[in-house]
Scaffold this motif. Structure first.
Motif, mmCIF file in Angstrom:
data_model
loop_
_atom_site.group_PDB
_atom_site.id
_atom_site.type_symbol
_atom_site.label_atom_id
_atom_site.label_comp_id
_atom_site.label_asym_id
_atom_site.label_seq_id
_atom_site.Cartn_x
_atom_site.Cartn_y
_atom_site.Cartn_z
ATOM 1 N N VAL A 7 0.867 -1.180 0.000
ATOM 2 C CA VAL A 7 0.000 0.000 0.000
ATOM 3 C C VAL A 7 0.902 1.228 0.000
ATOM 4 C CG1 VAL A 7 -1.781 1.276 1.234
ATOM 5 C CG2 VAL A 7 -1.791 -1.233 1.271
ATOM 6 N N ALA A 95 -7.468 1.159 2.585
ATOM 7 C CA ALA A 95 -6.749 0.026 1.995
ATOM 8 C C ALA A 95 -7.184 -1.274 2.641
ATOM 9 C CB ALA A 95 -5.248 0.228 2.146
ATOM 10 N N LEU A 105 -0.824 -6.279 4.670
ATOM 11 C CA LEU A 105 -0.570 -4.983 4.048
ATOM 12 C C LEU A 105 0.820 -4.488 4.449
ATOM 13 C CD1 LEU A 105 -3.974 -3.172 4.741
ATOM 14 C CD2 LEU A 105 -3.390 -4.776 2.897
#
Length: 330
Positions: A7, A95, A105
């Motif tokens: 991300v 996200a 992530l």
């Protein structure tokens, strides 16, 4: 099977690098770090470590991100376009909402310069392994000098004892002597579901209103009205300083957030940019320049602005940017 998703947080205007960095083209998109921008280097650095890419941008810069990715032949990625930036807690929540619960992530700012790829890869893999065990992981960099422009993390092994704001010079020197303080890199790693659990626990209003905005998005774009209801708070304050799941990966790769002209000066000098005998540097023009009676200074020239600063005052450039912003002269 869970995916590992990079991300990239692409917001920010790089105000301490004015006039090079502007709202219409922030520092992360400038090609002053070789032939690629910091944003492009971030994407390239993580592409082989992760399965997917998500870019969190805003209405001012999402086209710059798309253009930058196209230039390096990355065409498979997701993006979430914020109508109005609401700081990093909400950005990361968006996200997480877009991922599966067990997806991991890897949160990376878009404007950091990182060298020593092998050490970086080792640190990321260590963080991923901790995240698989439901930890929320932050990356701490072993400091190389008493830097006043970075926040610090006090650590014991993989455990975080506390966060400290940007210190003055004397306090930063104490941190270095102590030996158990790391630079706070602003990079994180965790399962999407674990992060959302902790956000809901400690900042339920941010969680709820971010979810409302995310569910109301049109394609990649978030709605303005619902976005403005989200409290603006950093992920450090919202989650990192409160959660009992926090672990730190102690990292030793070369790192800079390129957040000031002092950082840029050091990078350019190492890479052969000329300085005079008194440590003065010119950036942005090839016009012959002499410094008389001035030491350790930087002259910055763009097509519509000139900045002269002492290197020790590099953190204060943000004040100039904010003054110009308030006067609507930018």
């Amino acid at each position: 099977m869970h995916k590992i998703i990079n991300v990239i947080l692409s917001g920010g205007v790089g105000s301490r690098l004015w006039p090079l960095s502007r709202k219409h083209r922030p520092k992360q998109y400038l090609n002053i770090f070789g032939d690629k921008s910091l944003f492009q280097l971030t994407a390239i650095r993580n592409i082989n470590l992760c399965d997917n890419l998500i870019v969190i941008g805003n209405t001012d810069n999402f086209e710059l991100s798309s253009e930058a990715l196209k230039e390096i032949n990355i065409d498979r990625y997701g993006q979430i376009i914020e109508a109005s930036p609401r700081n990093t807690a909400a950005a990361i929540a968006f996200a997480a909402f877009s991922a599966d619960r067990d997806d991991i992530l890897l949160i990376t700012p878009s404007d950091h310069l990182i060298e020593d790829e092998d050490e970086y890869e080792r640190s990321v893999n260590e963080a991923i392994n901790l995240a698989k065990k439901d930890s929320i992981v932050t990356f701490g960099l072993i400091p190389t000098k008493p830097e006043t422009g970075f926040g610090y993390i006090q650590v014991k092994g993989n455990n975080v004892l506390g966060f400290r704001e940007k210190p003055n010079k004397e306090t930063a020197q104490e941190f270095i002597l102590n030996g158990n303080f790391l630079w706070n890199s602003g990079m994180f790693c965790f399962k999407a579901g674990i992060f959302l659990e902790e956000l809901k626990k400690y900042q339920p209003d941010v969680y709820a209103k971010s979810e409302i905005a995310f569910n109301a998005k049109n394609g990649d774009s978030l709605p303005l009205e619902e976005s403005m209801d989200i409290p603006s708070i950093s992920v450090d304050y919202a989650v990192m300083e409160k959660t009992d799941r926090l672990k730190v990966v102690k990292s030793n790769f070369k790192w800079s957030d390129m957040g000031s002209f002092e950082s840029l000066y050091n990078y350019l000098k190492i890479n052969g940019h000329s300085t005079d005998e008194h440590g003065n540097m010119v950036i942005g023009t090839n016009i012959h320049t002499e410094f008389l009676g001035i030491k350790k200074s930087i002259l910055v020239v763009t097509h519509d602005a000139i900045l002269v600063l002492k290197r020790e005052k590099a953190q204060k450039v943000k004040d100039i940017y904010e003054t110009i912003e308030n006067q609507k002269l930018k």
